[in-house]
Design a protein around this motif. Structure first.
Motif, short mmCIF file in Angstrom:
data_model
loop_
_atom_site.label_atom_id
_atom_site.label_comp_id
_atom_site.label_asym_id
_atom_site.label_seq_id
_atom_site.Cartn_x
_atom_site.Cartn_y
_atom_site.Cartn_z
N LEU A 108 -11.83 -2.68 -3.23
CA LEU A 108 -10.67 -2.84 -2.36
C LEU A 108 -10.70 -4.26 -1.79
N GLN A 165 0.82 -1.21 0.00
CA GLN A 165 0.00 0.00 0.00
C GLN A 165 0.86 1.27 0.00
N GLU A 191 -6.16 1.83 -1.97
CA GLU A 191 -7.41 2.61 -2.07
C GLU A 191 -7.40 3.60 -3.22
#
Length: 284
Positions: free
Chosen positions: A119, A10, A96
């Motif tokens: 997601l 991420q 995201e």
């Protein structure tokens, strides 16, 4: 040398969003991946699109089939499959901002009715058993700590006769001498890749979960121009990035990403990895 900084998937993709968008041209191609160069695809934009065609042709994707784009990035492959394959595509990513970008890109290309993006983790998805005709993974499975976890979920999600197709990086062997393993991990650590498995290890994973007809092809020569291009970007921007990092303008993630382009090429020169294309099938 690179700092001892190991981003998560991420933080890596959030932190390098600008770099991919403007340096790798993602704002125009929607592709974070390498291209497949051949006689018809001789420049970056055509080559990254061609990678989709090569993968789709390998598993003979048909109109109307339902495809899971496992690790969809900003939606490039999903959009291509909807446009050129007339498929229903579900894209998943743990990042995201990529979900938001993919939704916007699909609307821009007018394929939002055929695509959806959520997601999710491709190792544990919210979908029912036998939900997809094809599981598609383009430079995403490398980020899994245990590649077998991906294969288990793919086998669960595939319908009888469904196909798995993957393009990614693969180590050439295991174990390596300590200095070679160190060189490989200098690159992997920069790009939030826990490890690479070999083609033989991927085949073992596929067999363990009941997939059959495993195929693997080393396509490194077709991706070499992408490898050289990204290495040239790294050589060009490294020292400026290091100075801007001292001023707080460029982040540690961005600097680590640039180091990764250089370490990746060095590891390739030592014959430690290859770029491969694989497929497998769930029995009827």
């Amino acid at each position: 040398m690179a700092k001892s900084f190991f981003p998560t998937v991420q933080s890596y993709y959030e932190g390098t969003r600008w770099d991919y968008r403007w340096v790798w041209g993602v704002r125009n191609t929607y592709a974070l991946h390498f291209g497949y160069y051949d006689e018809q695809a001789t420049h970056h934009r055509a080559a990254v699109a061609n990678m989709n065609k090569v993968m789709a042709d390998l598993v003979n994707i048909q109109p109307g089939e339902r495809v899971l784009d496992a690790g969809c990035g900003v939606g490039g492959s999903s959009i291509w499959l909807a446009q050129h394959g007339n498929c229903e595509v579900v894209g998943i990513t743990p990042v995201e901002s990529q979900v938001k970008d993919a939704l916007r890109n699909a609307r821009k290309k007018k394929v939002h009715a055929q695509t959806s993006f959520i997601l999710a983790d491709y190792r544990k998805t919210p979908f029912e058993d036998a939900s997809f005709d094809v599981v598609w993974a383009l430079e995403s499975v490398c980020h899994a700590e245990q590649k077998l976890d991906f294969y288990r979920e793919a086998a669960r999600l595939l319908r009888p006769g469904g196909r798995l197709v993957m393009a990614d990086t693969f180590r050439k062997g295991r174990p390596y001498a300590e200095e070679n393993e160190f060189q490989l991990r200098r690159w992997l650590n920069c790009w939030a890749i826990p490890d690479l498995d070999s083609a033989a290890e991927h085949e073992a994973h596929a067999q363990k979960v009941g997939l059959v007809d495993f195929t693997f092809r080393d396509i490194t020569p077709h991706t070499m121009r992408s490898i050289l291009n990204i290495k040239e970007h790294g050589d060009k921007w490294l020292w400026a990035a290091l100075e801007l990092n001292k001023l707080g303008i460029v982040s540690d993630v961005q600097v680590s990403n640039i180091w990764g382009t250089i370490h990746q090429f060095n590891a390739l020169q030592q014959d430690l990895w290859c770029y491969g294309l694989l497929s497998a099938r769930k029995p009827e």
